[in-house]
Design a protein around this motif. Structure first.
Motif, PDB file in Angstrom:
ATOM      1  N   PHE A  42       0.833  -1.211   0.000  1.00 25.55           N
ATOM      2  CA  PHE A  42       0.000   0.000   0.000  1.00 25.55           C
ATOM      3  C   PHE A  42       0.867   1.260   0.000  1.00 25.55           C
ATOM      4  N   ALA A  43       1.907   1.275   0.850  1.00 24.47           N
ATOM      5  CA  ALA A  43       2.795   2.441   0.916  1.00 24.47           C
ATOM      6  C   ALA A  43       3.485   2.661  -0.430  1.00 24.47           C
ATOM      7  N   LEU A  44       3.926   1.579  -1.051  1.00 24.06           N
ATOM      8  CA  LEU A  44       4.552   1.671  -2.365  1.00 24.06           C
ATOM      9  C   LEU A  44       3.555   2.184  -3.401  1.00 24.06           C
ATOM     10  N   SER A  45       2.342   1.655  -3.372  1.00 18.98           N
ATOM     11  CA  SER A  45       1.309   2.063  -4.337  1.00 18.98           C
ATOM     12  C   SER A  45       0.874   3.502  -4.114  1.00 18.98           C
ATOM     13  N   SER A  46       0.915   3.947  -2.851  1.00 16.82           N
ATOM     14  CA  SER A  46       0.496   5.305  -2.519  1.00 16.82           C
ATOM     15  C   SER A  46       1.389   6.352  -3.179  1.00 16.82           C
ATOM     16  N   ILE A  47       2.620   5.961  -3.481  1.00 21.25           N
ATOM     17  CA  ILE A  47       3.529   6.879  -4.174  1.00 21.25           C
ATOM     18  C   ILE A  47       2.956   7.272  -5.535  1.00 21.25           C
ATOM     19  N   PHE A  48       2.206   6.344  -6.141  1.00 17.70           N
ATOM     20  CA  PHE A  48       1.674   6.560  -7.490  1.00 17.70           C
ATOM     21  C   PHE A  48       0.170   6.806  -7.487  1.00 17.70           C
ATOM     22  N   TYR A  49      -0.394   7.206  -6.327  1.00 14.04           N
ATOM     23  CA  TYR A  49      -1.854   7.222  -6.204  1.00 14.04           C
ATOM     24  C   TYR A  49      -2.540   8.229  -7.114  1.00 14.04           C
ATOM     25  N   LYS A  50      -1.784   9.141  -7.729  1.00 16.29           N
ATOM     26  CA  LYS A  50      -2.373  10.078  -8.688  1.00 16.29           C
ATOM     27  C   LYS A  50      -2.053   9.715 -10.138  1.00 16.29           C
ATOM     28  N   ARG A  51      -1.284   8.642 -10.323  1.00 14.85           N
ATOM     29  CA  ARG A  51      -0.874   8.238 -11.679  1.00 14.85           C
ATOM     30  C   ARG A  51      -1.880   7.244 -12.242  1.00 14.85           C
ATOM     31  N   ASN A  52      -2.866   7.757 -12.941  1.00 13.17           N
ATOM     32  CA  ASN A  52      -3.936   6.925 -13.500  1.00 13.17           C
ATOM     33  C   ASN A  52      -3.523   6.420 -14.878  1.00 13.17           C
ATOM     34  N   LEU A  53      -2.685   5.377 -14.908  1.00 16.46           N
ATOM     35  CA  LEU A  53      -2.118   4.865 -16.161  1.00 16.46           C
ATOM     36  C   LEU A  53      -2.971   3.722 -16.707  1.00 16.46           C
ATOM     37  N   LYS A  54      -3.240   3.780 -17.987  1.00 21.07           N
ATOM     38  CA  LYS A  54      -4.100   2.765 -18.598  1.00 21.07           C
ATOM     39  C   LYS A  54      -3.533   1.347 -18.477  1.00 21.07           C
ATOM     40  N   PRO A  55      -2.221   1.105 -18.682  1.00 20.52           N
ATOM     41  CA  PRO A  55      -1.706  -0.256 -18.494  1.00 20.52           C
ATOM     42  C   PRO A  55      -1.963  -0.809 -17.088  1.00 20.52           C
ATOM     43  N   ILE A  56      -1.856   0.070 -16.076  1.00 18.81           N
ATOM     44  CA  ILE A  56      -2.117  -0.369 -14.709  1.00 18.81           C
ATOM     45  C   ILE A  56      -3.595  -0.708 -14.532  1.00 18.81           C
ATOM     46  N   LEU A  57      -4.471   0.103 -15.135  1.00 19.95           N
ATOM     47  CA  LEU A  57      -5.905  -0.173 -15.075  1.00 19.95           C
ATOM     48  C   LEU A  57      -6.237  -1.502 -15.742  1.00 19.95           C
ATOM     49  N   LEU A  58      -5.611  -1.768 -16.873  1.00 16.59           N
ATOM     50  CA  LEU A  58      -5.863  -3.020 -17.589  1.00 16.59           C
ATOM     51  C   LEU A  58      -5.387  -4.222 -16.789  1.00 16.59           C
ATOM     52  N   ILE A  59      -4.222  -4.100 -16.167  1.00 16.49           N
ATOM     53  CA  ILE A  59      -3.733  -5.181 -15.304  1.00 16.49           C
ATOM     54  C   ILE A  59      -4.683  -5.384 -14.134  1.00 16.49           C
ATOM     55  N   SER A  60      -5.171  -4.262 -13.586  1.00 18.77           N
ATOM     56  CA  SER A  60      -6.068  -4.330 -12.440  1.00 18.77           C
ATOM     57  C   SER A  60      -7.374  -5.044 -12.767  1.00 18.77           C
ATOM     58  N   ILE A  61      -7.958  -4.755 -13.920  1.00 18.27           N
ATOM     59  CA  ILE A  61      -9.224  -5.404 -14.263  1.00 18.27           C
ATOM     60  C   ILE A  61      -9.011  -6.815 -14.804  1.00 18.27           C
ATOM     61  N   GLY A  62      -7.788  -7.135 -15.194  1.00 16.95           N
ATOM     62  CA  GLY A  62      -7.529  -8.437 -15.819  1.00 16.95           C
ATOM     63  C   GLY A  62      -6.834  -9.436 -14.928  1.00 16.95           C
ATOM     64  N   THR A  63      -6.863  -9.210 -13.621  1.00 16.30           N
ATOM     65  CA  THR A  63      -6.096 -10.087 -12.733  1.00 16.30           C
ATOM     66  C   THR A  63      -6.603 -11.523 -12.730  1.00 16.30           C
ATOM     67  N   LEU A  64      -7.882 -11.736 -13.007  1.00 19.46           N
ATOM     68  CA  LEU A  64      -8.371 -13.114 -13.120  1.00 19.46           C
ATOM     69  C   LEU A  64      -7.663 -13.855 -14.256  1.00 19.46           C
ATOM     70  N   VAL A  65      -7.546 -13.193 -15.383  1.00 18.79           N
ATOM     71  CA  VAL A  65      -6.875 -13.788 -16.542  1.00 18.79           C
ATOM     72  C   VAL A  65      -5.394 -13.993 -16.251  1.00 18.79           C
ATOM     73  N   ILE A  66      -4.764 -12.995 -15.632  1.00 21.44           N
ATOM     74  CA  ILE A  66      -3.343 -13.107 -15.297  1.00 21.44           C
ATOM     75  C   ILE A  66      -3.120 -14.229 -14.306  1.00 21.44           C
ATOM     76  N   LEU A  67      -3.983 -14.325 -13.301  1.00 18.08           N
ATOM     77  CA  LEU A  67      -3.873 -15.381 -12.301  1.00 18.08           C
ATOM     78  C   LEU A  67      -3.936 -16.762 -12.948  1.00 18.08           C
ATOM     79  N   THR A  68      -4.754 -16.887 -13.987  1.00 18.36           N
ATOM     80  CA  THR A  68      -4.936 -18.180 -14.642  1.00 18.36           C
ATOM     81  C   THR A  68      -3.756 -18.581 -15.523  1.00 18.36           C
TER      82      THR A  68
END
Length: 340
Positions: free
Chosen positions: A253-279
């Motif tokens: 969380f502390a590490l992620s908080s450093i980037f809490y204003k960086r709304n990057l599309k690749p990060i969003l895609l990874i975030s919504i696709g974690t089920l696929v990545i997990l598989t």
């Protein structure tokens, strides 16, 4: 699983740091599955607890049972079944005539990682566990004292489970063992103002918090040993297992908080696709690991760091994959991903 899904992407109050936590969490998941020589106890200490905590933090109680089960069905059950069957297709085709085909299907629907040498839902055991936890959360009263009682019961169950040295590889038992992390996340909803205040702090404080947290996890995890939650293994000491899970999650969380204003599309895609990545992350990462192993690196620290780089490359490859899935197979990542 809320940790493997997103709040609506159009909301002005979107918690960007959660997307970063999920992205970093998936990086640690992939790295942990690289057969690490030095960093394995450290990574396994918190890579799964991150998602239990985040899932609890994002889970909201639905007043209507129909709404709850509709969400559960489309956001979790359907992707779980489809991805698990696709992942096991090779095994299923190879064992259509010896009875293991049926056992594999039963293992998937029963939430077993595996049964002996029969493939089950494998890494998707976590999704099964989250579904169990969401059902528990939905049906119990909304009361923090009830939550604390449920946590105490789950810890008692885990102590009994450890006493008899059981190794069930089952999403239900894993859900009970992971329940304290999930309900800790639920309780954190009451402290959202404090979380936002931390996000507003300077970068130096966040870096120090991240480093101190990870240093603590490193030392305790190396004493406690590897914690394989997929088979209910909490290491030498259950208290240390939970402690380093919480501390490691705070570090991410502390590490992620450093980037809490960086709304990057690749990060969003990874975030919504974690089920696929997990598989499929092990399949994507396999060629990189095979190449690294063929080089024959003797320095174990260097070998693990190179595997971290391989994990980062594999995670990056999922960005276009998830973009394609979002367009043509959106049911695999949930309806809430449509606005990206």
């Amino acid at each position: 699983m809320e940790s493997l899904k997103n709040p609506p992407l159009t909301t002005p109050k979107r918690k960007i740091y959660i997307d970063w936590m999920k992205a970093f969490g998936m990086l640690f998941i992939i790295w942990g599955h690289c057969k690490l020589q030095i960093f394995s106890p450290f990574v396994y200490a918190f890579s799964v607890p991150i998602f239990f905590v985040v899932s609890g933090f994002l889970t909201k109680k639905d007043e209507n049972h129909n709404v709850f089960f509709t969400k559960l069905f489309w956001n979790y059950i359907v992707p779980f079944i489809v991805l698990a069957i696709v992942k096991d297709l090779k095994f299923l085709f190879e064992h259509t005539s010896d009875g293991k085909f049926l056992w594999s299907v039963l293992a998937i629907f029963g939430g077993f990682h595996s049964i002996g040498d029969v493939a089950g839902c494998l890494t998707l055991w976590f999704v099964y566990s989250i579904m169990i936890l969401k059902i528990i959360f939905h049906f119990i009263p909304k009361n923090k004292y009830i939550y604390l009682l449920i946590i105490c019961i789950s810890i008692m169950f885990t102590l009994i489970y450890r006493y008899f040295q059981l190794k069930m590889y089952w999403g239900v038992t894993n859900a009970i063992i992971g329940l304290p992390f999930f309900f800790f996340g639920v309780l954190l909803q009451n402290y959202n103002d404090y979380i936002e205040k931390f996000n507003e702090k300077g970068r130096l404080i966040k870096i120090i918090s991240f480093l101190l947290s990870f240093a603590s996890v490193w030392f305790i995890a190396n004493y406690n040993g590897e914690t394989y939650l997929y088979k209910g293994d909490c290491g030498k000491n259950l208290l240390f297992c939970y402690l380093i899970g919480f501390v490691g999650t705070f570090g991410v969380f502390a590490l992620s908080s450093i980037f809490y204003k960086r709304n990057l599309k690749p990060i969003l895609l990874i975030s919504i696709g974690t089920l696929v990545i997990l598989t499929f992350h092990q399949d994507v990462n396999h060629p990189f690991l095979k190449l690294v192993n063929n080089i024959g690196i003797e320095n174990l620290y260097l070998l693990d760091i190179i595997k971290l780089i391989c994990s980062l490359l594999s995670l990056s490859l999922f960005v276009p994959i998830i973009l394609i899935i979002k367009k043509f197979l959106p049911f695999l990542i949930g309806k809430r991903a449509k606005s990206i």
